[in-house]
Design an enzyme around this catalytic site. Sequence first.
Site, PDB file in Angstrom:
ATOM      1  N   GLU A  72       0.829  -1.202   0.000  1.00 33.94           N
ATOM      2  CA  GLU A  72       0.000   0.000   0.000  1.00 33.94           C
ATOM      3  C   GLU A  72       0.864   1.252   0.000  1.00 33.94           C
ATOM      4  OE1 GLU A  72      -2.367   0.706   3.497  1.00 33.94           O
ATOM      5  OE2 GLU A  72      -3.174   2.573   2.671  1.00 33.94           O
ATOM      6  N   ASP A 140       9.707   6.048  15.054  1.00 38.13           N
ATOM      7  CA  ASP A 140       9.598   7.471  14.760  1.00 38.13           C
ATOM      8  C   ASP A 140      10.026   8.233  16.007  1.00 38.13           C
ATOM      9  OD1 ASP A 140       6.791   9.614  13.711  1.00 38.13           O
ATOM     10  OD2 ASP A 140       8.845  10.083  14.297  1.00 38.13           O
ATOM     11  N   ASP A 142      10.682  11.999  17.515  1.00 35.84           N
ATOM     12  CA  ASP A 142      10.309  13.362  17.217  1.00 35.84           C
ATOM     13  C   ASP A 142      10.847  14.279  18.313  1.00 35.84           C
ATOM     14  OD1 ASP A 142       8.731  15.766  17.131  1.00 35.84           O
ATOM     15  OD2 ASP A 142       7.307  14.688  15.872  1.00 35.84           O
TER      16      ASP A 142
END
Lengths: 449, 431
Positions: A72, A140, A142
């Site tokens: 996808e 991830d 941040d």
Amino acid sequence: MSKDENLVEDKMQIDQHDSDRLQKNVPDGFSEDYLKVYYGKLFPCVDIYRWLSYGNDGKHPACDQSYFGRREFSFTLENDIYLRFLSFNNVVEMESSIRKKCPFKIDIGPVYTVDPAKRRAYAQGGNNVFSPIERELVFDIDMSDYDDVRYCCSGADVCLDCWPLMNVAIKVLDMSLREDFGFNHILWVYSGRRGVHCWVCDGRARRLRDEQRASIAEYFHVNKGGENNAKKVNLTGAVLHPFLARSYTEVLKDSFEKKMLLSQKLFASEDRFQKILQIIPDDSIASELLDKWQGNRRSSISKEDVNVSRWEQLKHVLQSGKHKVQGLRRCVEEIIFTYTFPRLDMEVSKHMNHLLKAPFCVHPKTGRICVPIDPNDCDDFDPTTVPTLSQLIEELNMSNKRSESEEDWERTSLRKSIEIFRSFLSALLKSCKKEINSNVRQSTDARNW
Amino acid sequence: MEIVRSQREPTHSAASTTSAKLSFYRSAPALEVRLEDFELYAIDRLRVLQGISDGLSRGKKPEEMEKLVLLLSTSPPRDELRKWFLSMETSLFRYRFRLESPESQRSLMSEFQLPYKAISRAEFETVKEKLNQVARSIGQPLNADTLFFKAPFEEVPELFAGRRVFLQKGFAYVAMHQVVSLVATQFRSNLSKCLVLTNRKWTSTIRDTERDRLAPIIEALSTGYLGPDYSQPKNSAEISLKDINGQASSSFPLCMRHLFDKLRETHHLKHGGRMQLGLFLKGVGLRLEDALLFWKSEFSQKVLQIVGAERFDKEYAYSIRHNYGKEGKRTDYTPYSCQKVISSTPSTGDHHGCPYRHFSEENLRAALTKMGVCGRSVDGILDKVRNKHYQIACTLTFEAIHDAPYDSGINHPNQYFDASRKILQNKMEST
């Protein structure tokens, strides 16, 4: 291609006559026109295709021709229009779709059991035949999650004073993913503004289920607690687990004492050192130090930095063993872990179907390219000098092809990044080829009843 | 497997796995069950599993039949239901496995054909120091003859998640006493596959007539499991915007009260908080239109000014409508149960999660006092918190505030709310 030549010609005209117009409308040089050129000449679509095919684009009979088509993708277009469950059968389809639609952001999702574009055909009878089957293990990190331990910037900003926290995260995680979990093919990518993404691409990682991903994220989870917990790190036990101990001695301690302590001036003012004192479980020690520092007039012209000297005092008091208070044993480490240990976004890692931005995208707010970072070299990475879209287009226009075979990115600042990516890719594809050739795939248990 | 309608006695045909007490679901036993008995067994098993869920434990009962039956009864899949069943059955298995002696455990492991070998003396020497370190870090020091097994890390997620084992190059070194975890993971995976295969058999081979007879029983059982999930609030419990403030201070559990107060104070909540509070309000009966007004007015002071009405509608309003099942794949999301709230991971800037778990003692004491809980009760509550009994702590809070006992125990924030409203309404009616 004549089409591209026209594009370049137009670009030069735009640059000469309309640069004013562009500059006015465009923050940091991000514009759809530039993006079109970027996708046309610089974005390494073929390399990304080869990456995500994991060797299945070859001719070997064991190659799964449907593999790439079951991945996808999602595009975010101008005006926040969001297209999900996109898929491409081959690199030509992918490249032409990207060039045609010019997405502001491209996300990569999982590989499903069937082509995601055809998912509705399989959604009958409640039998969940359409489901994710493979997906890289991703992380991830941040910078805004570190807002409570950095004073140089906050929110969306980053600078060279706080960026070292990212390097700590990269080193701690990279080392652990290799040493503890045995992974080898790890790609680190700058997220374009204030953080980094990690893609673990080993077959074994791609086949992990949600529960195992959550467990890995939990293994890395040390800073716990929301806004309402003053003490977020609790290191109980007589000694540290080898993973924590190694992270501490090889990365965290020096990073804290030699970098963050000074760059963030952690003891320079009362509200800053109060934050650290709050972590000490013993009130009498905390107030003893508080008194010392509050009234400190620094009579002599001490050469030593106030942050360093106060940290030494604190360590001395905690480690002297004078105070037989429970919970003091690991207090120094707890402080260092609080201020430096990696903080992951747990939700990103836990689910196979989470969409994550593709490498080499352009960040719409900064114009910066999401370039790969070499973990062995991360100390030299400077987020403030990452090439921007407008910079690259200018570099393209200012120079000419040096030889027929030369690719456009070779004469821009993107060169180094693509070389990092290709080096990661070649090692990965070598191992994929091996796997396909020996057909070593975990077969799902087929129990015959 | 056949469902028999006659008076025939149920027979055991074909052995299940080896151990009479612990079956491992490597293959499906072939059994026949009388329809009349089906319901009895299923309900009985339900009680056992619910008992575990409530922290009690019942005596041993004959295994085979009930397990089979329950496999079938969870077949109309509700994902939550299946997950719950898997957890409970795995807990039961783990409990029973632990009762076995180490020798018996080892022989069971080889019977189950688990591919983990004890590590050699030589290998032990190379990792001895690290194994010792891990043991000391979790307060379970090794003794001279602690045996270790090596397993791929995928097999022991709970052990390495809690950093209770040494990992090296993709393998976990598991001590004998931790072996239960290894076996339980395998058990769970086998059982899960059984469920899938049984479900397929059910949908493909059971004749329509039989399916019609069994279906109502199965339906009844499956909704009995989890209790209400508050996805469809009763009409009479609808809450209006003007009531919300009052009911927040009197009837919201601490987790939601905190979020509500923070929202009022700062006019913003991060995603985790918006989900937890938003779904709770939906369960309480806040209609979609009122929810949109509510959030918009709260955010108007800050967020709306920054992002503007259009972006607010796109991002925030979209996700509120999404929660109500009006966007995207139109799932009607259910409000979070206590278990889900407790297991969240709030980080910097977050206010969601369970205060009994995620607040420091100091902050929790202050919050409880603000709610009106008296000093002595607060001490009792904090004691429960220290022992990690978060839901019991919340129940004690409920009892202190409403000055009434609550025996069922709090499992769901909306349960707290409903119970509170009921008591307050009764009080009003009696005066």
